[in-house]
Design a protein around this motif. Structure first.
Motif, PDB file in Angstrom:
ATOM      1  N   ILE A   1       0.868  -1.175   0.000  1.00 49.03           N
ATOM      2  CA  ILE A   1       0.000   0.000   0.000  1.00 49.03           C
ATOM      3  C   ILE A   1       0.910   1.232   0.000  1.00 49.03           C
ATOM      4  N   SER A   2       1.276   1.673  -1.184  1.00 47.34           N
ATOM      5  CA  SER A   2       2.132   2.859  -1.303  1.00 47.34           C
ATOM      6  C   SER A   2       1.265   4.116  -1.190  1.00 47.34           C
ATOM      7  N   SER A   3       1.907   5.270  -1.091  1.00 41.66           N
ATOM      8  CA  SER A   3       1.146   6.519  -1.001  1.00 41.66           C
ATOM      9  C   SER A   3       0.344   6.749  -2.282  1.00 41.66           C
ATOM     10  N   GLU A   4       0.931   6.368  -3.435  1.00 42.61           N
ATOM     11  CA  GLU A   4       0.228   6.524  -4.721  1.00 42.61           C
ATOM     12  C   GLU A   4      -0.993   5.605  -4.768  1.00 42.61           C
ATOM     13  N   TYR A   5      -0.812   4.351  -4.325  1.00 33.93           N
ATOM     14  CA  TYR A   5      -1.919   3.393  -4.326  1.00 33.93           C
ATOM     15  C   TYR A   5      -3.004   3.840  -3.339  1.00 33.93           C
ATOM     16  N   SER A   6      -2.581   4.402  -2.203  1.00 32.01           N
ATOM     17  CA  SER A   6      -3.533   4.877  -1.190  1.00 32.01           C
ATOM     18  C   SER A   6      -4.430   5.975  -1.752  1.00 32.01           C
TER      19      SER A   6
END
Length: 575
Positions: A119-124
């Motif tokens: 769960i990366s910041s971009e995916y979040s």
């Protein structure tokens, strides 16, 4: 105070608390401490995160009862079974993600869930946008129903919208939908509407009625979430397909008293056979889809946290009994019970495996072959019987009051069949196959009479009765019969008033005996119930549902018992 529509609730389940905090930090955009409840404002929305898992000591529950997104994060492959049991409880939530450094893509595909390795910041950001999009879509839909803008949908507004969209609901039908979604609070708040949209497929009739209206609102709704838009595209295609399937039989019945009354205990029977049932069956957990026949008992509790604790306690008890006594190991016999929860609803699913499943499948084969041979017919029915009986009055009411409650009732029924002739032919052959070895051959021809059903296209029965007159006749008849049984020598000597007094006396004695028995029972039972008192107190006994599913037959049946006053009665007796 207006309800806050801009709330997104995310549950993160992980087998490792440190990992779940890391996922929460990526979603919220700032470091978080080890806590079971976290919150932040993102894109003008209040985003709440609830941490769950074996290492979480405290479980908080979304205040509005609605979960928008489920993130399952695994560090250890051995936790898959534990995670899958948790996922089952959130099966219908629109946004679900499995996050793990382990390669779990195949497992995620099997469960029908999106997989990502982290769960990366971009995916979040994408995840939050997806949740907000779904939420905004449902807000638009809700506001389309909420004509006066007071933040609640009434049964009158349901009727108004249904008329505008060419799907006119009857008053009782609209009230039942409003009661079902609002859990008998008469009007539907946004959180209840949202909760119902996510979990509402279990309420077949209510779901079908509002979905028909949702298709009419397609242009409005498609401006929002692509997820809901795709779903409505699917519904439109089904509607187009169904328009080619002519509903060639419609039956309606309505029996009611001249004067309305306060509703008490009632029973609702609902069933679907055909494509609509297939869609719902396909959305069910795998253990239900793979069993030839399934039975489910559903109970409601006051909140999701209690539901989870109750299921965990019952599963622990089941495991303990199985280990201590092989007789309790039903799975070895080809029968198993799985406990799960969806929101505030606890389900006990009875299903079949192994040789037992094979035997049942063999028995169903003939019927299944007949249905397949007789073209595909679709059918749905809805029967509702409402009485004035309230269970919390059973030990205190007089005989006269009891009969008055029973003399006030309503019966509403609605049946639709696509390909009535195929359905009639199927019934004829099914009964012939079932009874050909049990009934003399000369009588088997009578089964052909069932085919006459195919001639009927419409049946309507509307009846209004006088409940006071019915009460008078019932008490007179019961009085005469009881006096006759207890010693009236001839019709001249039979006295209905005397018989009524006798029945009243018997009822009063029975009530006292029952109360005495319960008082004696409480002494031994209360200490045993004490460890489970929180769960017992939380159960809503006023609503008990039993469902039957036959996947191969694409059939679903549901019976809901609304036992008004039973919860109050039981709590009073156990106090």
């Amino acid at each position: 105070m207006a309800e806050n529509y801009s709330t997104i609730n995310i549950i993160i389940w992980s087998d490792n608390l440190e990992t779940s905090c890391k996922e929460a930090s990526a979603i919220l955009g700032n470091p978080v401490k080890e806590d079971s409840y976290l919150s932040a404002d993102i894109q003008s929305h209040s985003v709440n995160i609830f941490l769950r898992g074996p290492e979480c000591s405290t479980h908080f529950t979304p205040a509005n009862g609605v979960t928008d997104c489920l993130v399952v994060s695994l560090k250890n492959a051995d936790s898959k079974d534990l995670a899958e049991n948790f996922i089952i409880g959130y099966d219908l939530i629109p946004t679900k993600v499995i996050a793990s450094n382990l390669d779990l893509s195949e497992w995620a595909t099997k469960l029908g869930i999106t997989y990502t390795n982290e769960i990366s910041s971009e995916y979040s950001t994408k995840l939050i946008k997806s949740c907000i999009s779904v939420n905004n879509t449902l807000i638009q839909t809700f506001k389309a129903f909420d004509k006066n803008g007071d933040g609640a949908i009434s049964s009158e507004e349901l009727i108004t919208v249904s008329k505008e969209l060419g799907h006119e609901l009857q008053t009782e039908e609209a009230k039942e939908i409003a009661n079902c979604i609002s859990e008998y609070n008469s009007t539907i708040s946004f959180s209840k509407f949202k909760n119902w949209w996510i979990f509402g497929k279990k309420n077949f009739q209510q779901f079908r009625n509002l979905v028909d209206m949702e298709v009419g609102l397609n242009k409005l709704v498609k401006k929002g979430s692509s997820m809901i838009g795709d779903y409505l595209d699917k519904l439109e295609k089904e509607a187009e397909l169904n328009s080619k399937k002519t509903t060639d039989y419609v039956g309606k019945s309505n029996i009611r008293p001249k004067e309305d009354f306060e509703h008490g205990a009632h029973i609702v029977m609902d069933g679907i056979v055909g494509d609509k049932a297939k869609e719902i069956l396909n959305s069910m957990p795998s253990h239900l889809k793979s069993s030839p026949i399934t039975y489910s008992l559903e109970l409601r509790v006051c909140n999701e946290e209690i539901a989870q604790k109750t299921v965990e306690s019952l599963n622990a008890l089941k495991e303990m009994l199985t280990e201590s006594n092989p007789a309790f190991n039903l799975q070895s016999s080809g029968i198993d019970v799985k406990l799960r929860y969806i929101g505030k609803v606890i389900s006990a699913d009875l299903y079949f495996t192994g040789q037992v499943a094979e035997i049942i499948n063999k028995q169903l084969n003939e019927v299944f072959t007949l249905k397949k041979k007789n073209i595909s017919f679709d059918m749905n029915f809805f029967v509702q019987i409402i009485s004035g009986l309230k269970f919390n009055d059973l030990f205190t009411c007089t005989y006269e009051d009891l009969v008055k409650m029973l003399c006030k009732f309503k019966l509403q029924a609605h049946t639709e069949v696509v390909h009535i002739q195929a359905f009639a032919k199927f019934l004829t052959e099914m009964y012939y196959v079932s009874y050909k070895d049990k009934i003399p051959k000369q009588y088997l021809a009578f089964f052909q009479l069932i085919k006459l059903m195919g001639c009927f296209k419409k049946f309507t029965y509307d009846c209004e009765y006088d409940s006071n007159l019915l009460y008078k006749y019932i008490t007179e008849l019961a009085g005469l019969m009881s006096h006759n049984i207890l010693g009236g020598e001839s019709m001249d000597q039979i006295n209905s008033e005397m018989g009524t007094q006798v029945i009243s006396s018997f009822l009063a004695q029975g009530q006292q005996t029952a109360i005495g028995f319960i008082d004696g029972f409480k002494g031994g039972a209360l200490p045993m119930i004490e460890p489970y008192k929180e769960s017992v107190d939380a159960v809503d006994l006023d609503h008990i549902t039993i469902s039957l599913g036959i996947p191969r037959f694409t059939a679903l049946y549901k019976v809901e018992f609304c036992l008004t006053g039973l919860t109050e009665l039981v709590k009073g007796l156990l106090a």
